[in-house]
Write a protein that holds these residues in place. Structure first.
Motif, PDB file in Angstrom:
ATOM      1  N   GLY A  37       0.203  -1.080   0.131  1.00 37.83           N
ATOM      2  CA  GLY A  37      -0.087   0.130  -0.228  1.00 37.83           C
ATOM      3  C   GLY A  37       0.657   1.539   0.283  1.00 37.83           C
ATOM      4  N   ILE A  38       2.124   1.173   0.044  1.00 42.58           N
ATOM      5  CA  ILE A  38       3.483   2.622  -0.208  1.00 42.58           C
ATOM      6  C   ILE A  38       3.523   2.255  -1.513  1.00 42.58           C
ATOM      7  CG2 ILE A  38       5.315   3.373   0.512  1.00 42.58           C
ATOM      8  CD1 ILE A  38       4.767   1.798   3.376  1.00 42.58           C
ATOM      9  N   CYS A  39       3.537   3.553  -2.351  1.00 39.86           N
ATOM     10  CA  CYS A  39       3.812   3.806  -3.582  1.00 39.86           C
ATOM     11  C   CYS A  39       3.543   4.649  -3.796  1.00 39.86           C
ATOM     12  CB  CYS A  39       3.114   2.797  -4.244  1.00 39.86           C
ATOM     13  SG  CYS A  39       3.636   3.120  -6.102  1.00 39.86           S
ATOM     14  N   GLY A  40       4.921   5.602  -4.715  1.00 42.09           N
ATOM     15  CA  GLY A  40       5.227   7.118  -4.675  1.00 42.09           C
ATOM     16  C   GLY A  40       5.277   7.519  -3.938  1.00 42.09           C
ATOM     17  N   GLU A  41       5.708   7.844  -2.916  1.00 42.73           N
ATOM     18  CA  GLU A  41       6.530   8.945  -2.105  1.00 42.73           C
ATOM     19  C   GLU A  41       7.804   9.767  -2.535  1.00 42.73           C
ATOM     20  OE1 GLU A  41       5.453   9.053   0.998  1.00 42.73           O
ATOM     21  OE2 GLU A  41       3.885   7.977   1.709  1.00 42.73           O
ATOM     22  N   ILE A  42       7.601  10.309  -3.038  1.00 41.29           N
ATOM     23  CA  ILE A  42       8.061  11.129  -3.959  1.00 41.29           C
ATOM     24  C   ILE A  42       8.639  12.107  -2.962  1.00 41.29           C
ATOM     25  CG2 ILE A  42       8.554  13.124  -5.446  1.00 41.29           C
ATOM     26  CD1 ILE A  42       6.587  11.777  -7.285  1.00 41.29           C
ATOM     27  N   GLY A  43       8.459  12.780  -1.779  1.00 40.24           N
ATOM     28  CA  GLY A  43       8.519  13.490  -0.539  1.00 40.24           C
ATOM     29  C   GLY A  43       9.597  12.885   0.090  1.00 40.24           C
TER      30      GLY A  43
END
Length: 203
Positions: A37-43
């Motif tokens: 459920g973790i994806c796209g943590e660009i931050g």
């Protein structure tokens, strides 16, 4: 489905907020998501090698330099050092004030948001080079900075992307209202209902 991303098969939505950076990555019309459920943590991509401690435990993450509060602090420190700016007239400087001043050509606001464009560009370029999504949508109060900011960020990206992607890059602002998240949730519920046949069962 409803906003600025209509018709874009490969897209990255980036939301710049007060304390964090959110994103959604779409490739071939599919929202990327992991089994965790973790994806796209660009931050949490490192953009400052000698940066501050992030809430995730690492140093120099995009979130430490690109949030509303981080930009406000950086501009406020320069004004307190004696830099002349139209922002000096504000009793309490907000990120929205900085964006409006940028759009109006204020030099200090331009310096602050130009650095933001560089930081966002560094994190986005790495992501784009990996996933190949070339349509970038920016959400949040950054829309107050206007077209100049979009153009500046696009130029930063083109300099860092591989040739096959650089000439395809487009950057724009999200256009839906603040409650668009509710539309998204309702759409997902309806999609699931159709996929499982629940709608037909109820009828």
């Amino acid at each position: 489905r409803y906003g600025s991303g209509r018709g874009a098969s490969d897209m990255i939505y980036l939301f710049v907020g007060r304390h964090g950076i959110g994103s959604g990555i779409f490739v071939n019309n599919m929202l990327l998501k992991s089994s965790l459920g973790i994806c796209g943590e660009i931050g949490h991509i490192t953009v400052a090698d000698d940066g501050k401690l992030c809430q995730c435990g690492n140093y120099g993450c995009l979130e430490t330099v690109a949030t509303y509060s981080a930009i406000e602090m950086r501009v406020r420190e320069r004004l307190e050092a004696g830099v002349v700016s139209s922002l000096s007239q504000h009793e309490k400087i907000t990120f929205a004030d900085i964006c409006v001043a940028y759009e109006q050509g204020d030099k200090e606001a331009r310096i602050g948001l130009s650095q933001l464009a560089l930081d966002l560009g560094k994190a986005l370029a790495s992501t784009i080079n990996i996933v190949g999504a070339t349509h970038i949508l920016i959400g949040g109060q950054l829309r107050l900075a206007g077209q100049d900011f979009v153009d500046e960020l696009a130029n930063v990206l083109r300099k860092q992307l591989i040739p096959g992607l650089a000439h395809r890059i487009t950057v724009g602002f999200a256009e839906l209202p603040p409650y668009a998240g509710s539309w998204g949730m309702a759409s997902r519920v309806l999609d699931l209902a159709w996929q499982t046949g629940r709608v037909l069962q109820l009828v």
